[in-house]
Motif scaffolding. Structure first.
Motif, short mmCIF file in Angstrom:
data_model
loop_
_atom_site.label_atom_id
_atom_site.label_comp_id
_atom_site.label_asym_id
_atom_site.label_seq_id
_atom_site.Cartn_x
_atom_site.Cartn_y
_atom_site.Cartn_z
N ASN A 105 25.77 -50.06 -44.65
CA ASN A 105 24.69 -49.18 -44.18
C ASN A 105 23.71 -48.96 -45.32
OD1 ASN A 105 25.87 -48.70 -41.65
ND2 ASN A 105 27.03 -46.95 -42.40
N TYR A 107 20.50 -46.71 -46.49
CA TYR A 107 19.68 -45.52 -46.22
C TYR A 107 18.49 -45.56 -47.16
CZ TYR A 107 23.89 -43.52 -43.99
OH TYR A 107 24.97 -43.29 -43.19
N HIS A 116 29.09 -38.03 -35.50
CA HIS A 116 29.74 -38.93 -34.54
C HIS A 116 31.20 -39.10 -34.92
CE1 HIS A 116 28.81 -41.50 -37.97
NE2 HIS A 116 29.85 -42.24 -37.58
N ASP A 118 34.30 -42.15 -35.22
CA ASP A 118 34.50 -43.60 -35.24
C ASP A 118 35.69 -43.88 -34.33
OD1 ASP A 118 32.67 -43.35 -37.28
OD2 ASP A 118 33.75 -44.61 -38.68
N PHE A 139 27.16 -35.61 -47.13
CA PHE A 139 28.15 -35.98 -46.12
C PHE A 139 28.67 -34.70 -45.47
CE2 PHE A 139 32.81 -37.16 -45.50
CZ PHE A 139 32.60 -37.95 -44.38
N MET A 163 39.52 -41.79 -44.92
CA MET A 163 39.78 -41.00 -43.74
C MET A 163 40.99 -41.57 -43.05
SD MET A 163 36.51 -40.91 -44.60
CE MET A 163 36.29 -42.60 -44.18
N ARG A 168 41.19 -39.01 -39.37
CA ARG A 168 40.61 -40.26 -38.88
C ARG A 168 39.60 -40.05 -37.75
NH1 ARG A 168 38.62 -43.94 -36.98
NH2 ARG A 168 39.16 -46.15 -36.89
N HIS A 172 31.65 -36.68 -38.16
CA HIS A 172 31.07 -36.76 -39.51
C HIS A 172 29.69 -37.38 -39.43
CE1 HIS A 172 33.05 -40.58 -38.68
NE2 HIS A 172 32.10 -41.13 -39.42
N ILE A 174 25.77 -38.15 -42.07
CA ILE A 174 25.01 -38.02 -43.33
C ILE A 174 23.70 -37.31 -42.98
CG2 ILE A 174 23.75 -39.31 -45.13
CD1 ILE A 174 26.70 -39.57 -45.61
N ARG A 190 20.31 -45.57 -50.68
CA ARG A 190 21.77 -45.43 -50.71
C ARG A 190 22.41 -46.49 -49.84
NH1 ARG A 190 25.63 -42.69 -47.23
NH2 ARG A 190 27.49 -42.26 -48.45
N ASN A 192 26.11 -47.50 -48.13
CA ASN A 192 27.48 -47.11 -47.86
C ASN A 192 28.20 -48.29 -47.23
OD1 ASN A 192 29.51 -44.74 -47.50
ND2 ASN A 192 29.55 -45.90 -45.60
N ARG A 196 37.19 -51.23 -42.24
CA ARG A 196 38.02 -50.86 -41.10
C ARG A 196 38.89 -52.00 -40.61
NH1 ARG A 196 32.90 -48.98 -39.86
NH2 ARG A 196 32.72 -46.76 -39.42
C1 MD3 Z 1 35.29 -39.68 -41.40
N1 MD3 Z 1 29.03 -43.88 -42.30
O1 MD3 Z 1 29.46 -46.05 -40.74
S1 MD3 Z 1 30.93 -42.88 -44.52
C2 MD3 Z 1 29.89 -44.96 -40.33
O2 MD3 Z 1 27.81 -42.77 -45.32
C3 MD3 Z 1 29.65 -43.74 -41.14
O3 MD3 Z 1 27.14 -44.33 -44.00
C4 MD3 Z 1 28.64 -42.77 -43.11
O4 MD3 Z 1 29.98 -42.68 -40.71
C5 MD3 Z 1 27.81 -43.33 -44.24
O5 MD3 Z 1 30.53 -44.82 -39.29
C6 MD3 Z 1 29.78 -41.97 -43.60
C7 MD3 Z 1 32.29 -41.84 -44.52
C8 MD3 Z 1 33.09 -41.92 -43.27
C9 MD3 Z 1 33.28 -43.09 -42.58
C10 MD3 Z 1 34.13 -43.12 -41.50
C11 MD3 Z 1 34.82 -42.01 -41.10
C12 MD3 Z 1 33.74 -40.80 -42.86
C13 MD3 Z 1 34.61 -40.82 -41.78
C14 MD3 Z 1 35.75 -42.03 -40.03
C15 MD3 Z 1 36.44 -40.91 -39.70
C16 MD3 Z 1 36.20 -39.73 -40.36
#
Ligand code: MD3
Ligand code: FE
Length: 199
Positions: A105, A107, A116, A118, A139, A163, A168, A172, A174, A190, A192, A196
């Motif tokens: 990702n 940003y 959302h 996952d 976050f 997570m 899980r 969560h 940003i 940024r 990320n 998975r």
């Molecule tokens: C907590 N990404 O790609 S990463 C995503 O920073 C996502 O781009 C964010 O959420 C980002 O789905 C946050 C941290 C993260 C990722 C997955 C999770 C936190 C989570 C799954 C479950 C709970």
């Protein structure tokens, strides 16, 4: 972990600057093969985050919905997940499996990601591991159902988040990034990575 937020484990500063630089170079290789794109949500709105993936599966979104796909929207298979990234999974995931998706990702300045869950993966027993690179990102984590109290933490370049277990399926997102807070990425912004197990 250095911080535990509702079961979300944060390993602050796990990657030093040379390790971050090496990972950015690996990510440039992924992006050269599988260009970034701005997914269209099923509601017809463009996401502010740009994405691509590595691994057997990548995450795609279009008018027919969100899903994992074995192909980039342009057609080809996704590039392999770099060893530098698989290494991090091996260090912190506690999983016996190998990640099947590395979502990238990006940003830029005003990009954000709404709250959302996952839940497109088949095994919620497998953790999600995230690596933050470049500018700081705010976050936010909530609960396993929508709404309720939330907690926030600034993720910095080199931080790794795991997570697993009850965490899980927490909501969560940003909220924002702090433009100019890091010199890691030449164009700013940024990145990320989320790792998975999908199947
Ligand atoms: C907590 N990404 O790609 S990463 C995503 O920073 C996502 O781009 C964010 O959420 C980002 O789905 C946050 C941290 C993260 C990722 C997955 C999770 C936190 C989570 C799954 C479950 C709970
Ligand atoms: Fe997520």
């Amino acid at each position: 972990p250095t911080v535990d937020l509702r079961g979300v484990q944060v390993w602050q500063g796990l990657l030093d600057r040379p390790a971050q630089d090496a990972m950015v170079s690996d990510i440039r290789g992924i992006v050269a093969e599988a260009p970034l794109f701005s997914p269209m949500t099923p509601y017809g709105k463009q996401m502010s985050v740009q994405m691509t993936s590595a691994g057997r599966f990548g995450w795609v979104s279009d008018r027919s919905g969100y899903r994992y796909s074995e192909n980039h929207p342009n057609g080809p298979a996704w590039p392999a997940i770099p060893a530098s990234v698989l290494d991090v999974w091996g260090q912190v995931s506690g999983s016996a499996r190998v990640p099947e998706c590395c979502l990238v990702n990006l940003y830029r300045e005003t990009a954000k990601m709404g709250m959302h869950q996952d839940r497109d993966e088949a095994e919620f027993g497998e953790p999600v591991v995230s690596v933050s690179l470049g500018d700081d990102g705010l976050f936010r984590i909530g609960n396993t159902t929508r709404g309720g109290k939330t907690e926030s933490i600034w993720l910095k370049s080199g931080d790794v988040v795991v997570m697993g277990g009850d965490a899980r399926l927490v909501y969560h997102g940003i909220d924002k990034t702090r433009a100019g807070s890091s010199t890691l990425l030449s164009g700013g912004g940024r990145i990320n990575l989320t790792l998975r197990v999908v199947t």
